[in-house]
Design an enzyme around this catalytic site. Structure first.
Site, mmCIF file in Angstrom:
data_model
loop_
_atom_site.group_PDB
_atom_site.id
_atom_site.type_symbol
_atom_site.label_atom_id
_atom_site.label_comp_id
_atom_site.label_asym_id
_atom_site.label_seq_id
_atom_site.Cartn_x
_atom_site.Cartn_y
_atom_site.Cartn_z
ATOM 1 N N GLU A 17 17.506 -11.127 0.472
ATOM 2 C CA GLU A 17 18.804 -11.422 -0.014
ATOM 3 C C GLU A 17 18.611 -11.788 -1.523
ATOM 4 O OE1 GLU A 17 22.102 -13.467 2.019
ATOM 5 O OE2 GLU A 17 21.904 -14.946 0.428
ATOM 6 N N HIS A 77 28.159 -8.918 0.041
ATOM 7 C CA HIS A 77 28.906 -10.202 0.429
ATOM 8 C C HIS A 77 30.266 -10.101 -0.015
ATOM 9 C CE1 HIS A 77 25.329 -12.604 2.092
ATOM 10 N NE2 HIS A 77 25.078 -11.296 2.295
ATOM 11 N N ASP A 109 33.030 -20.964 1.036
ATOM 12 C CA ASP A 109 33.429 -22.602 1.214
ATOM 13 C C ASP A 109 34.821 -23.027 0.445
ATOM 14 O OD1 ASP A 109 31.134 -23.589 2.559
ATOM 15 O OD2 ASP A 109 30.055 -23.071 0.935
ATOM 16 N N ALA A 127 37.177 -16.281 8.196
ATOM 17 C CA ALA A 127 36.561 -14.860 8.158
ATOM 18 C C ALA A 127 36.949 -13.617 8.812
ATOM 19 C CB ALA A 127 34.921 -15.089 8.418
ATOM 20 N N TYR A 148 26.050 -19.849 13.009
ATOM 21 C CA TYR A 148 25.233 -21.120 12.340
ATOM 22 C C TYR A 148 24.443 -21.628 13.609
ATOM 23 C CZ TYR A 148 28.200 -20.421 8.680
ATOM 24 O OH TYR A 148 28.940 -19.699 7.295
ATOM 25 N N LYS A 168 35.291 -13.358 15.716
ATOM 26 C CA LYS A 168 34.895 -12.598 14.702
ATOM 27 C C LYS A 168 34.104 -11.324 15.450
ATOM 28 C CE LYS A 168 32.371 -15.661 12.282
ATOM 29 N NZ LYS A 168 31.548 -16.156 11.146
ATOM 30 N N LYS A 275 13.283 -14.436 -6.165
ATOM 31 C CA LYS A 275 11.898 -14.309 -6.682
ATOM 32 C C LYS A 275 10.882 -13.169 -6.022
ATOM 33 C CE LYS A 275 12.628 -19.559 -6.259
ATOM 34 N NZ LYS A 275 12.629 -20.517 -5.209
HETATM 35 P P1 FAD Z 1 34.242 -18.617 9.417
HETATM 36 O O1 FAD Z 1 33.803 -17.968 10.274
HETATM 37 O O2 FAD Z 1 35.801 -18.803 9.242
HETATM 38 O O3 FAD Z 1 33.935 -20.308 9.911
HETATM 39 C C1 FAD Z 1 34.224 -21.405 9.204
HETATM 40 C C2 FAD Z 1 34.402 -22.603 10.156
HETATM 41 O O4 FAD Z 1 36.040 -22.359 10.453
HETATM 42 C C3 FAD Z 1 33.645 -22.953 11.060
HETATM 43 O O5 FAD Z 1 33.650 -24.075 11.544
HETATM 44 C C4 FAD Z 1 34.285 -21.939 12.251
HETATM 45 O O6 FAD Z 1 33.919 -22.348 13.564
HETATM 46 C C5 FAD Z 1 35.899 -22.268 12.157
HETATM 47 N N1 FAD Z 1 36.818 -21.111 12.386
HETATM 48 C C6 FAD Z 1 36.626 -19.822 12.558
HETATM 49 N N2 FAD Z 1 37.553 -19.130 12.612
HETATM 50 C C7 FAD Z 1 38.655 -20.037 13.010
HETATM 51 C C8 FAD Z 1 39.751 -20.087 13.564
HETATM 52 N N3 FAD Z 1 40.355 -18.689 13.673
HETATM 53 N N4 FAD Z 1 40.486 -21.133 13.541
HETATM 54 C C9 FAD Z 1 40.147 -22.354 13.594
HETATM 55 N N5 FAD Z 1 38.682 -22.447 13.159
HETATM 56 C C10 FAD Z 1 37.857 -21.259 12.915
HETATM 57 N N6 FAD Z 1 29.254 -18.304 0.867
HETATM 58 C C11 FAD Z 1 29.430 -17.504 -0.488
HETATM 59 O O7 FAD Z 1 30.333 -18.347 -1.098
HETATM 60 N N7 FAD Z 1 29.027 -16.552 -0.874
HETATM 61 C C12 FAD Z 1 27.984 -15.756 0.010
HETATM 62 O O8 FAD Z 1 27.810 -14.608 -0.336
HETATM 63 C C13 FAD Z 1 27.767 -16.302 1.262
HETATM 64 N N8 FAD Z 1 26.837 -15.720 1.913
HETATM 65 C C14 FAD Z 1 26.536 -16.346 3.273
HETATM 66 C C15 FAD Z 1 25.808 -15.742 3.870
HETATM 67 C C16 FAD Z 1 25.359 -16.269 5.143
HETATM 68 C C17 FAD Z 1 24.433 -15.503 6.140
HETATM 69 C C18 FAD Z 1 25.903 -17.385 5.605
HETATM 70 C C19 FAD Z 1 25.402 -18.161 7.046
HETATM 71 C C20 FAD Z 1 26.696 -18.226 4.823
HETATM 72 C C21 FAD Z 1 27.185 -17.580 3.659
HETATM 73 N N9 FAD Z 1 27.831 -18.181 2.771
HETATM 74 C C22 FAD Z 1 28.264 -17.675 1.673
HETATM 75 C C23 FAD Z 1 28.269 -19.511 3.138
HETATM 76 C C24 FAD Z 1 29.796 -19.576 3.856
HETATM 77 O O9 FAD Z 1 30.893 -18.863 2.911
HETATM 78 C C25 FAD Z 1 30.214 -20.877 4.414
HETATM 79 O O10 FAD Z 1 29.236 -21.436 5.299
HETATM 80 C C26 FAD Z 1 31.512 -21.062 4.672
HETATM 81 O O11 FAD Z 1 31.635 -22.606 5.014
HETATM 82 C C27 FAD Z 1 31.943 -20.300 6.161
HETATM 83 O O12 FAD Z 1 32.100 -19.084 6.012
HETATM 84 P P2 FAD Z 1 32.191 -18.233 7.535
HETATM 85 O O13 FAD Z 1 32.484 -16.775 7.236
HETATM 86 O O14 FAD Z 1 30.970 -18.582 8.372
HETATM 87 O O15 FAD Z 1 33.540 -18.724 7.932
#
Ligand code: FAD
Length: 292
Positions: A17, A77, A109, A127, A148, A168, A275
């Protein structure tokens, strides 16, 4: 090439990445680091999308250049939180125009200043909304999503988090990549639970090599990851010696990856953080195992 096709080959692989520059002045140095990583010919490379879209315009430039100049499949992403449907539709068109087949669909976030705002009117809440959008968009995308092993910080508990993860997958995501973790047992436990919950898409563990002591606090803050005593001892002992810490961090990540392969995991993603030397050393440590 679609990432799901790479995963279906059922061969051991390593992917890396990278993240785009935050400013235009940093573009050339980031591009040079990314190109050095691409020259290692990993299975694929992912390019992050700046938090809150801050560096979003560079994500596609970098991803396209990796694919076109080095022939390495790329995963762009994309985050949707606080974006409008028009912005996301435009981004999806741009991804397609770049010839990128793989999209990591993320919520992102919630920006600090909007944490307590009324978000009910936002076009995208989670998402899964973006996955739905990508599934119906013109582009025939291979879609990844985040998971997670130690539970997303906003989730009330793991059962809830896994239920949301299943939504998802049911919406059509093709594979999952994990948040970083430092104790492989957490991953094995998580895999058991999600398989029990009927989630059967490939899961790519994400490994973060910690190569300097400052990264530890940041990694913990970002991911809330559990730090095993074995890892804490290493930071205590070598944290003040940058070269030794780097060597120890690379060895720890390598050890984690070997254990994953030894337990039947085929594909591992390394948060190589722009890196090239770290990426190269880890890949070199695994040369016989990967047959490279
Ligand atoms: P979601 O899948 O929406 O989940 C977020 C929270 O909401 C979780 O607690 C979930 O259980 C809950 N949830 C999900 N769906 C629902 C629903 N329908 N109703 C109620 N609750 C729900 N961030 C960036 O800004 N840029 C990046 O490029 C980036 N890359 C990442 C790559 C990976 C592999 C990982 C693990 C994280 C990355 N992140 C990135 C961080 C990520 O954006 C954050 O962790 C963010 O807080 C959650 O994103 P998510 O897509 O998992 O969200």
């Amino acid at each position: 090439m679609k990432i799901i096709e790479i995963l279906q080959q059922n061969l051991r692989s390593l992917s890396f990445e990278v993240f785009p520059p935050k400013t235009e002045t940093a573009f050339d140095s980031v591009k040079s680091a990314v190109e050095q990583i691409a020259q290692l010919k990993p299975a694929f490379m992912s390019v992050t999308y700046g938090a809150g879209g801050g560096t979003s315009q560079y994500t596609l430039d970098i991803a396209k250049s990796i694919k076109d100049r080095h022939g390495v499949p790329t995963l762009a992403h994309l985050t949707c939180v606080s974006s409008t449907r028009e912005t996301i539709a435009q981004k999806i068109r741009e991804i397609k125009a770049c010839g990128i087949k793989n999209v990591m669909a993320l919520r992102g976030d919630i920006p600090q200043d909007l944490l307590h705002a009324d978000r009910s009117g936002w076009d995208y809440q989670h998402a899964v909304d973006l996955i739905n959008e990508l599934k119906t968009a013109d582009g025939d995308f291979c879609i990844g999503a985040a998971c997670y092993p130690e539970v997303h910080p906003e989730s009330a508990n793991q059962a809830d988090d896994i239920r949301r993860l299943k939504e998802k997958v049911d919406a059509g995501c093709d594979f999952l990549t994990t948040q970083m973790f430092f104790d492989n047992n957490l991953l094995y436990n998580f895999l058991y639970k999600i398989r029990q919950a009927g989630i059967d898409v490939p899961v790519i563990p994400g490994i973060m090599p910690i190569t300097n002591a400052n990264q530890v606090a940041r990694a913990m803050q970002l991911s809330g990851s559990f730090m095993p005593q074995r890892f804490k001892s290493l930071v205590d002992k070598f944290g003040d010696d940058p070269a030794a810490m780097k060597q120890a961090g690379i060895a720890y990540a390598t050890d984690q990856i070997i254990d994953l392969y030894a337990n039947g995991i085929k594909n591992v993603h390394v948060y190589s953080m722009n890196k090239p030397d770290v990426a190269e050393k880890i890949q070199g440590n695994l040369s016989e195992i990967l047959g490279k």
